[in-house]
Design a protein around this motif. Structure first.
Motif, PDB file in Angstrom:
ATOM      1  N   VAL A 173       0.732  -1.263  -0.024  1.00  0.00           N
ATOM      2  CA  VAL A 173      -0.035   0.011   0.192  1.00  0.00           C
ATOM      3  C   VAL A 173       0.894   1.243   0.164  1.00  0.00           C
ATOM      4  O   VAL A 173       0.329   2.412  -0.371  1.00  0.00           O
ATOM      5  N   ASP A 174       2.315   1.086   0.376  1.00  0.00           N
ATOM      6  CA  ASP A 174       3.135   2.161   0.402  1.00  0.00           C
ATOM      7  C   ASP A 174       4.045   2.419  -0.630  1.00  0.00           C
ATOM      8  O   ASP A 174       4.704   3.136  -0.782  1.00  0.00           O
ATOM      9  N   TYR A 271      -6.800  -1.631  -3.359  1.00  0.00           N
ATOM     10  CA  TYR A 271      -6.968  -0.718  -4.642  1.00  0.00           C
ATOM     11  C   TYR A 271      -7.977  -1.269  -5.261  1.00  0.00           C
ATOM     12  O   TYR A 271      -8.664  -0.532  -5.999  1.00  0.00           O
ATOM     13  N   VAL A 276     -10.107   4.672  -6.202  1.00  0.00           N
ATOM     14  CA  VAL A 276      -9.165   5.566  -5.404  1.00  0.00           C
ATOM     15  C   VAL A 276      -9.027   6.617  -5.991  1.00  0.00           C
ATOM     16  O   VAL A 276      -8.889   6.690  -7.195  1.00  0.00           O
ATOM     17  N   ARG A 278      -7.696   9.635  -4.384  1.00  0.00           N
ATOM     18  CA  ARG A 278      -6.645  10.307  -3.924  1.00  0.00           C
ATOM     19  C   ARG A 278      -5.675   9.287  -3.097  1.00  0.00           C
ATOM     20  O   ARG A 278      -6.289   8.549  -2.300  1.00  0.00           O
ATOM     21  N   GLN A 279      -4.401   9.280  -3.267  1.00  0.00           N
ATOM     22  CA  GLN A 279      -3.611   8.643  -2.282  1.00  0.00           C
ATOM     23  C   GLN A 279      -2.311   9.311  -1.883  1.00  0.00           C
ATOM     24  O   GLN A 279      -1.480   9.952  -2.837  1.00  0.00           O
ATOM     25  N   ASP A 280      -2.047   9.367  -0.572  1.00  0.00           N
ATOM     26  CA  ASP A 280      -0.841  10.174   0.061  1.00  0.00           C
ATOM     27  C   ASP A 280      -0.041   9.205   1.053  1.00  0.00           C
ATOM     28  O   ASP A 280      -0.622   8.446   1.748  1.00  0.00           O
ATOM     29  N   THR A 302      -0.096   5.742   4.834  1.00  0.00           N
ATOM     30  CA  THR A 302      -0.681   5.962   3.849  1.00  0.00           C
ATOM     31  C   THR A 302      -2.132   6.161   3.991  1.00  0.00           C
ATOM     32  O   THR A 302      -2.945   5.508   4.641  1.00  0.00           O
ATOM     33  N   ARG A 303      -2.631   7.281   3.087  1.00  0.00           N
ATOM     34  CA  ARG A 303      -4.252   7.724   3.255  1.00  0.00           C
ATOM     35  C   ARG A 303      -4.697   7.495   2.064  1.00  0.00           C
ATOM     36  O   ARG A 303      -4.216   8.283   0.783  1.00  0.00           O
ATOM     37  N   LEU A 304      -5.728   6.799   2.046  1.00  0.00           N
ATOM     38  CA  LEU A 304      -6.693   6.611   0.650  1.00  0.00           C
ATOM     39  C   LEU A 304      -8.019   7.077   0.824  1.00  0.00           C
ATOM     40  O   LEU A 304      -8.627   7.087   1.783  1.00  0.00           O
ATOM     41  N   TYR A 306     -11.511   7.038  -1.247  1.00  0.00           N
ATOM     42  CA  TYR A 306     -12.201   6.449  -2.412  1.00  0.00           C
ATOM     43  C   TYR A 306     -13.204   7.371  -2.932  1.00  0.00           C
ATOM     44  O   TYR A 306     -13.930   8.232  -2.393  1.00  0.00           O
ATOM     45  N   ASP A 311     -12.738   6.729   3.536  1.00  0.00           N
ATOM     46  CA  ASP A 311     -11.419   6.881   3.856  1.00  0.00           C
ATOM     47  C   ASP A 311     -10.841   5.482   4.244  1.00  0.00           C
ATOM     48  O   ASP A 311     -11.562   4.988   5.044  1.00  0.00           O
TER      49      ASP A 311
END
Length: 418
Positions: A173-174, A271, A276, A278-280, A302-304, A306, A311
């Motif tokens: 995920v990262d 995923y 998704v 936005r992903q940070d 990691t912040r997702l 959808y 979130d």
């Protein structure tokens, strides 16, 4: 004295006079050529290197399914690329003078057991870029490239130091395992002092700014990184932002954007449950070496977000140690705790019964080097789903069958670098 003439009325020339004139003409020609050559710039020196890795062996897992929520079973088989991904590549440079160089890399991924192309069938799916470098001003490159989470953080993780690719963080995920590279990317790295490197990257969506869900920001990426390695101390920090990365799916709005179709694999926990938007990812790592031992720690957040408005936050905490028993033998062990909170999918893609899934993972591995290029290696990965998590999912192997909370993978193989 009467001058002698030929029958045609032209004066005769003596053989000696001919030789002197020919010598002077030859001298003038050689001088002209020499001046022309010295006036040209020096020819640039260039080099091209072919390199690669092939890594084949046998693997066992106690339970694995082809999709999230599917039925699982044990599996034994021939495996490839699990110590280091199989690859061959070309890399080269041309000296342009004054410290400037033109550089390029074309790197292919493939399967060492059936010969098929990796990375979705791309010819140079691992890397494909060209650019310029200067020891004072840094390196600027353009193309398909790794982002800084993989380049700067993964060297501190278990799977790169002594384990296998399956020991990476759950679901990657990262992206420190680099499930996806970044297409259409511009990357700059600069070293202001010995041991310190700063980096910035931008990957274009290559889409016009139209209305609706499409536009300039649809499937683009931004990355930043810093790393330091000097003496026994190592450290790194990275940031990655993705805009609408799920638009990379073949039937979505921008499969030709910054992120390719690797992002939307059916075996991914995080995923494929929803689009998704936005992903940070923020990551930090550090290490300290003493004698033949090295201890490392890694943290990623990691912040997702959808498209359905939900979130998910996934934090990975890793600590590991590696020991060089001899020039030929290296071994290590690491522990990873994954703590997630928020949206956990629905229906067949659900991987948790609530909003607080967690996973524990242990990586262990060792390698014996016959030479600098050839080694035998073995690794064991154990993962347990905890908290609200309902399924284990060792990275790249695929998730365990529905309801299976423990997953074990055992691998052994021969790796050769060329």
């Amino acid at each position: 004295m009467t001058q002698r003439h030929s029958r045609a009325g032209r004066p005769f020339s003596s053989p000696r006079l001919h030789k002197r004139r020919s010598a002077r003409a030859s001298t003038r020609a050689l001088l002209s050529i020499s001046l022309a050559i010295t006036s040209l710039p020096a020819l640039a020196q260039s080099s091209v290197q072919l390199y690669g890795i092939i890594d084949n062996g046998i693997s066992y897992t106690n339970n694995v399914a082809s999709t999230v929520g599917g039925k699982g079973a044990s599996r034994v088989g021939l495996a490839t690329g699990f110590g280091s991904g199989d690859r061959f590549g070309l890399t080269g440079s041309e000296d342009l003078g004054d410290g400037n160089k033109a550089i390029f890399t074309l790197e292919n991924g493939f399967s060492g057991i059936n010969g098929t192309l990796g990375q979705g069938g791309r010819m140079f799916g691992r890397q494909a870029f060209a650019g310029l470098s200067n020891p004072r001003w840094g390196t600027l490159t353009f193309g398909r490239q790794y982002e800084f989470g993989f380049v700067y953080l993964s060297p501190f993780e278990s799977w790169t130091q002594f384990g296998s690719i399956y020991g990476a963080h759950i679901g990657d995920v990262d992206n420190t395992f680099s499930t996806f590279r970044l297409n259409q990317s511009v990357k700059y790295e600069y070293s202001p002092m010995a041991g310190l490197t700063l980096g910035a990257l931008y990957a274009f969506s290559n889409q016009s700014a139209t209305s609706g869900s499409t536009g300039f920001a649809n499937n683009r990426a931004l990355g930043l990184g810093i790393q330091y390695q000097r003496g026994p101390i190592g450290a790194a920090a990275t940031f990655l932002h993705l805009s609408n990365p799920s638009a990379s799916a073949a039937n979505s709005t921008n499969p030709g954007g910054a992120i390719g179709d690797e992002y939307t694999l059916s075996t991914s926990l995080f995923y494929n449950s929803a689009f998704v938007s936005r992903q940070d990812v923020i990551g930090v790592a550090g290490s300290y070496s003493f004698g033949d031992a090295r201890v490392s720690a890694v943290f990623t957040d990691t912040r997702l977000r959808y498209q359905n408005g939900q979130d998910l936050r996934v934090d990975n905490y890793e600590i590991n140690t590696r020991y060089q028993f001899s020039p030929a033998i290296v071994a290590g062990i690491g522990y990873i705790f994954t703590d997630a909170s928020g949206y956990a999918g629905t229906g067949a893609t659900s991987f948790a019964s609530g909003t607080r899934p967690r996973w524990h993972q242990i990586d262990a591995g060792a390698a014996y080097y016959f030479s600098k290029r050839t080694d035998l290696h073995a690794s064991v990965i154990y993962q347990r789903a905890a908290g609200d998590a309902t399924v284990a999912a060792i990275n790249a192997f695929g998730p365990a069958g529905a309801g299976v909370k423990n997953q074990v993978a055992v691998l052994a193989g021969l790796r050769h670098r060329f």
